[in-house]
Design an enzyme around this catalytic site. Structure first.
Site, PDB file in Angstrom:
ATOM      1  N   ARG A   5       8.448 -27.932  -4.896  1.00 42.83           N
ATOM      2  CA  ARG A   5       8.504 -27.319  -6.258  1.00 42.83           C
ATOM      3  C   ARG A   5       9.375 -28.430  -7.135  1.00 42.83           C
ATOM      4  O   ARG A   5      10.241 -29.023  -6.514  1.00 42.83           O
ATOM      5  CB  ARG A   5       9.122 -26.233  -6.693  1.00 42.83           C
ATOM      6  CG  ARG A   5       8.149 -24.999  -6.581  1.00 42.83           C
ATOM      7  CD  ARG A   5       7.127 -24.978  -7.696  1.00 42.83           C
ATOM      8  NE  ARG A   5       7.568 -25.669  -8.953  1.00 42.83           N
ATOM      9  CZ  ARG A   5       8.115 -24.929  -9.947  1.00 42.83           C
ATOM     10  NH1 ARG A   5       8.238 -23.635  -9.949  1.00 42.83           N
ATOM     11  NH2 ARG A   5       8.478 -25.756 -11.001  1.00 42.83           N
ATOM     12  N   ARG A  61      -2.961 -39.653 -10.020  1.00 43.74           N
ATOM     13  CA  ARG A  61      -4.228 -40.578  -9.524  1.00 43.74           C
ATOM     14  C   ARG A  61      -3.611 -42.066  -9.352  1.00 43.74           C
ATOM     15  O   ARG A  61      -3.756 -42.869  -8.470  1.00 43.74           O
ATOM     16  CB  ARG A  61      -5.436 -40.561 -10.235  1.00 43.74           C
ATOM     17  CG  ARG A  61      -6.016 -39.310  -9.855  1.00 43.74           C
ATOM     18  CD  ARG A  61      -7.521 -39.309 -10.079  1.00 43.74           C
ATOM     19  NE  ARG A  61      -7.558 -39.239 -11.759  1.00 43.74           N
ATOM     20  CZ  ARG A  61      -7.775 -37.853 -12.328  1.00 43.74           C
ATOM     21  NH1 ARG A  61      -7.524 -36.990 -11.500  1.00 43.74           N
ATOM     22  NH2 ARG A  61      -7.443 -37.893 -13.796  1.00 43.74           N
ATOM     23  N   CYS A  72      -4.474 -28.854 -13.517  1.00 42.20           N
ATOM     24  CA  CYS A  72      -3.319 -28.888 -14.407  1.00 42.20           C
ATOM     25  C   CYS A  72      -3.567 -27.639 -15.159  1.00 42.20           C
ATOM     26  O   CYS A  72      -4.651 -27.114 -15.563  1.00 42.20           O
ATOM     27  CB  CYS A  72      -3.507 -29.850 -15.513  1.00 42.20           C
ATOM     28  SG  CYS A  72      -3.532 -31.862 -14.816  1.00 42.20           S
ATOM     29  N   GLU A  75       1.378 -23.329 -18.536  1.00 42.71           N
ATOM     30  CA  GLU A  75       2.364 -22.395 -18.082  1.00 42.71           C
ATOM     31  C   GLU A  75       2.566 -20.969 -18.921  1.00 42.71           C
ATOM     32  O   GLU A  75       2.441 -21.357 -20.151  1.00 42.71           O
ATOM     33  CB  GLU A  75       3.825 -22.968 -18.339  1.00 42.71           C
ATOM     34  CG  GLU A  75       4.981 -22.240 -17.672  1.00 42.71           C
ATOM     35  CD  GLU A  75       5.018 -22.280 -16.348  1.00 42.71           C
ATOM     36  OE1 GLU A  75       4.518 -22.816 -15.509  1.00 42.71           O
ATOM     37  OE2 GLU A  75       5.767 -21.179 -15.882  1.00 42.71           O
ATOM     38  N   ARG A  87       5.816 -28.674 -15.061  1.00 42.70           N
ATOM     39  CA  ARG A  87       6.227 -28.380 -13.581  1.00 42.70           C
ATOM     40  C   ARG A  87       5.257 -28.760 -12.613  1.00 42.70           C
ATOM     41  O   ARG A  87       4.168 -28.944 -13.044  1.00 42.70           O
ATOM     42  CB  ARG A  87       6.127 -26.785 -13.775  1.00 42.70           C
ATOM     43  CG  ARG A  87       7.394 -26.033 -14.237  1.00 42.70           C
ATOM     44  CD  ARG A  87       7.376 -24.484 -14.596  1.00 42.70           C
ATOM     45  NE  ARG A  87       8.538 -23.902 -15.341  1.00 42.70           N
ATOM     46  CZ  ARG A  87       8.702 -23.763 -16.476  1.00 42.70           C
ATOM     47  NH1 ARG A  87       7.961 -24.302 -17.302  1.00 42.70           N
ATOM     48  NH2 ARG A  87       9.873 -23.252 -16.692  1.00 42.70           N
ATOM     49  N   TYR A 105      14.493 -31.076  -9.678  1.00 43.25           N
ATOM     50  CA  TYR A 105      14.425 -30.641 -11.057  1.00 43.25           C
ATOM     51  C   TYR A 105      15.058 -31.714 -11.823  1.00 43.25           C
ATOM     52  O   TYR A 105      16.335 -32.084 -11.544  1.00 43.25           O
ATOM     53  CB  TYR A 105      15.359 -29.336 -11.058  1.00 43.25           C
ATOM     54  CG  TYR A 105      14.052 -28.332 -10.771  1.00 43.25           C
ATOM     55  CD1 TYR A 105      13.627 -28.005  -9.221  1.00 43.25           C
ATOM     56  CD2 TYR A 105      13.816 -27.221 -11.792  1.00 43.25           C
ATOM     57  CE1 TYR A 105      12.976 -27.099  -9.076  1.00 43.25           C
ATOM     58  CE2 TYR A 105      12.723 -26.356 -11.264  1.00 43.25           C
ATOM     59  CZ  TYR A 105      12.425 -26.348  -9.853  1.00 43.25           C
ATOM     60  OH  TYR A 105      11.626 -25.231  -9.492  1.00 43.25           O
ATOM     61  N   ARG A 113      17.074 -25.002 -12.272  1.00 40.27           N
ATOM     62  CA  ARG A 113      17.461 -24.777 -10.997  1.00 40.27           C
ATOM     63  C   ARG A 113      18.479 -25.832 -10.544  1.00 40.27           C
ATOM     64  O   ARG A 113      18.225 -26.764 -10.049  1.00 40.27           O
ATOM     65  CB  ARG A 113      16.353 -25.072 -10.101  1.00 40.27           C
ATOM     66  CG  ARG A 113      15.120 -24.257 -10.172  1.00 40.27           C
ATOM     67  CD  ARG A 113      15.336 -22.570  -9.953  1.00 40.27           C
ATOM     68  NE  ARG A 113      15.999 -22.326  -8.356  1.00 40.27           N
ATOM     69  CZ  ARG A 113      14.940 -22.030  -7.588  1.00 40.27           C
ATOM     70  NH1 ARG A 113      13.772 -21.744  -7.753  1.00 40.27           N
ATOM     71  NH2 ARG A 113      15.520 -21.677  -6.350  1.00 40.27           N
TER      72      ARG A 113
END
Ligand code: DC
Length: 347
Positions: A5, A61, A72, A75, A87, A105, A113
């Site tokens: 992540r 890419r 994509c 959120e 994210r 992050y 985080r």
């Protein structure tokens, strides 16, 4: 297979900013997790609804991720959530190797985080009198990073030994004295203060006898081991510019940016002479040069972490450069090494 992540905030809702933020984040994930591009299985981005000028998959890419499934998404909106946030979730094969994911992050998203926040370290190494201090302080100011002068720590040890009449060449005595020495640094607006047993000794550390003492105690392994711990602790959890002799080779071998600043010894002696003249101190060129030569010899020939350019350090030879040119060159290197996240594009 691992799932990694990451998240980053985007400064402006423009195509350029969205793509460059996606590129910076993905590059860092690839680098930190030692991923092979061909083993990336899928990359899923999500963006908050205030980012709508480009699909971040384009950046993937551009990085050569052409085989993996890319997607994509928007959120979900939660009241009070972090705006302009990109994210990502990367799925990648690791072959037979079992390893944990390093989640990344960046920028404001680091607040989401903190345990996975990515901090940058700039290591500036080079010989005495080359202008590392000036460069490192200016970089820290320009980048908003913490400035750490490791030479000042060695100076504090030298200063303590001089004050306590401890022989600088008797490594056993110096080693024993370390137990009675508590050293810490504080950073105030890019200015470092050194506290020795709770007393601020910063202003005492630039005296010539302290310079000489510091390069002698710096050759003692126990001194280096003790200061190594303090230096690494100072770097933890901060974006920093750290200057010294062995930052890129030993203190922070994984530093993101390593700069080795050099200059001809005559030029360094001329600069030192001018600095002293500016402070109203009369000095002798030959003596300054001799003193620099002595310190160079001690710094480069000592057995324990000698002054040496790290293999992955970028050399700036400042012999024929102005201070401003050196700063610009360094900001250009930082721009390149951080994929444009920090620094300024070299024109
Ligand atoms: O950079 P400076 O002149 O303030 O450093 C003082 C002395 O400390 C120098 O002679 C070498 C030593 N030093 C070192 O050995 N390793 C470092 N990382 C920093 C300084």
């Amino acid at each position: 297979m691992i799932a990694i992540r990451g998240a980053i905030t985007v400064d402006d809702n423009t195509r350029e900013e969205i793509l460059s933020s996606a590129r910076i984040l993905l590059s860092e994930i690839i680098k930190s997790n030692r991923l092979e591009i061909r083993r990336i299985v899928s990359v899923i981005f999500s963006a908050t609804n205030d980012l709508n000028r480009a699909y971040p998959a384009e950046a993937a890419r551009e990085l050569g991720i052409t085989e993996a499934g890319l997607m994509c998404l928007g959120e979900m909106y939660v009241e009070g959530s972090l705006p302009k946030c990109l994210r990502v979730m990367v799925l990648a094969e690791t072959g037979n190797e079992r390893r944990g994911a390093r989640h990344i992050y960046m920028k404001e998203a680091a607040r989401l985080r903190p345990e996975y926040a990515k901090f940058f370290a700039v290591a500036v190494d080079g010989p005495a009198g080359v202008g590392k201090g000036t460069l490192a302080k200016k970089l820290a100011e320009a980048l908003g990073f913490i400035y750490v002068d490791t030479g000042a720590m060695y100076r504090a040890v030298g200063y303590f030994c001089l004050k306590e009449n401890i022989s600088l060449t008797d490594s056993k005595l110096v080693e024993n004295a370390l137990a009675g020495m508590s050293l810490s640094v504080e950073n105030r607006n890019s200015i470092q203060r050194v506290l020795l047993n709770g007393v601020d000794v910063t202003d005492e550390l630039r005296a010539p006898e302290v310079s000489d003492a510091s390069s002698k105690v710096a050759a003692i392994p126990a001194v280096r081991e003790k200061l190594l711990i303090t230096q690494r602790k100072t770097a933890e959890g901060n974006n920093i510019v750290m200057e010294g002799r062995d930052i890129g080779t030993r203190v922070l071998p994984d530093a993101d940016i390593k700069i080795y600043l050099d200059a001809d010894i005559d030029e360094r002696a001329r600069r030192r002479l001018k600095d002293m003249a500016d402070m109203g101190v009369r000095a002798n060129f030959a003596e300054i040069r001799r003193n620099l030569e002595d310190r160079d010899r001690r710094d480069t020939l000592r057995e324990h972490s000698p002054l040496k350019r790290a293999d992955d350090a970028v050399l700036i030879d400042s012999t024929h450069m102005s201070t401003l040119q050196v700063i610009e060159a360094a900001l250009g290197i930082i721009y390149d090494k951080t994929g444009g996240l920090y620094g300024i594009r070299d024109s």
